[in-house]
Write a protein that holds these residues in place. Sequence first.
Motif, PDB file in Angstrom:
ATOM      1  N   SER A 158      14.781  53.172  92.082  1.00  0.00           N
ATOM      2  CA  SER A 158      14.415  54.579  92.209  1.00  0.00           C
ATOM      3  C   SER A 158      13.864  55.162  90.909  1.00  0.00           C
ATOM      4  N   ARG A 159      13.834  54.376  89.848  1.00  0.00           N
ATOM      5  CA  ARG A 159      13.451  54.883  88.531  1.00  0.00           C
ATOM      6  C   ARG A 159      12.090  54.334  88.116  1.00  0.00           C
ATOM      7  N   THR A 160      11.472  55.005  87.166  1.00  0.00           N
ATOM      8  CA  THR A 160      10.183  54.572  86.654  1.00  0.00           C
ATOM      9  C   THR A 160      10.354  53.539  85.542  1.00  0.00           C
ATOM     10  N   THR A 161       9.284  52.867  85.224  1.00  0.00           N
ATOM     11  CA  THR A 161       9.317  51.932  84.100  1.00  0.00           C
ATOM     12  C   THR A 161       9.569  52.672  82.794  1.00  0.00           C
ATOM     13  N   ASP A 162       9.128  53.913  82.690  1.00  0.00           N
ATOM     14  CA  ASP A 162       9.427  54.720  81.508  1.00  0.00           C
ATOM     15  C   ASP A 162      10.940  54.854  81.300  1.00  0.00           C
ATOM     16  N   ASP A 163      11.695  54.908  82.399  1.00  0.00           N
ATOM     17  CA  ASP A 163      13.150  54.993  82.275  1.00  0.00           C
ATOM     18  C   ASP A 163      13.710  53.744  81.603  1.00  0.00           C
ATOM     19  N   ARG A 179      10.910  43.698  85.686  1.00  0.00           N
ATOM     20  CA  ARG A 179      10.640  44.981  85.021  1.00  0.00           C
ATOM     21  C   ARG A 179      11.600  45.202  83.861  1.00  0.00           C
ATOM     22  N   TRP A 226      17.330  58.328  93.203  1.00  0.00           N
ATOM     23  CA  TRP A 226      16.224  59.243  93.454  1.00  0.00           C
ATOM     24  C   TRP A 226      16.680  60.700  93.496  1.00  0.00           C
TER      25      TRP A 226
END
Length: 283
Positions: A12-17, A60, A218
């Motif tokens: 649910s998270r972005t790669t930025d996270d 990731r 999310w």
Amino acid sequence: MRIFDPHIHMSSRTTDDYERMAAAGVRAVVEPAFWLGQPRTGPGSFTDYFDSLVGWEPFRAAQFGIRHHATIALNPKEANDPRCRPVLDLLPRYLEKDGVVAVGEVGYDAMTPEEDEVFAAQLALAIEHGLPALVHTPHRDKERGAERSLAVVAESGIDPGRVALDHLNEVTVAGAREAGVWLGFSIYPDTKMSPDRMVAILRRFGLERVLVNSAADWGRSDPLLTRWTAEAMLTDGFTADDVDRVMWRNPVEFYGQSGRLDLSETGSADATFAGNSILRGGS
């Protein structure tokens, strides 16, 4: 500081996270299989989801020096949907995967008879496959849900030391501690625990068999709340060794019971923590 988040939904998270987490000292995570918000209508969608948990997400995470493991299960909410029941037949295939370190999330959502059956069946799978179990306590009627969860755990015959009862709070921690299971706490805005409340529980009940996670998904959540809780511990007078025990050694001990925990090549990026705008979403 090194951090192992034992319950975080990185799908649910972005790669930025991942980048922010690595900078904050997060070196390892466990991602439990869970309900995605939109009801799934058949086993095939679970197969694709489980494949991503053991394939794409570890890739990731590895780009930022974070070790990613997973727990696999039919989650409590979808245990009520007869279209999803065949997922139970898929689980043994995934419970043999190297990166799978527990059966979970299992447990209760609405405490229905269907959930009773699926919960018990998956604890039996945990025993059969020699894996720990990650148990989700319901968001509603939590005290009764925790008590009922502990009763099912006892009936299953699984060693309570191989069970983590998650999403605990001030009302449910004493009973779980007495039962001998691991104590899971989610630091999550509005609906679960805050760092200050977590520190108060640690002061009262001690550090043994405590797992602190962000449960970030999310919803309105923060994947750095493990770090903020560690900082709150230090501010309250806990030592750096205390923090390391709660944030690293405890989850290593719990999931290490699977025999599959691989923490090689974990990153060490926490030196950039102080004042780094990336951690709070700055540009």
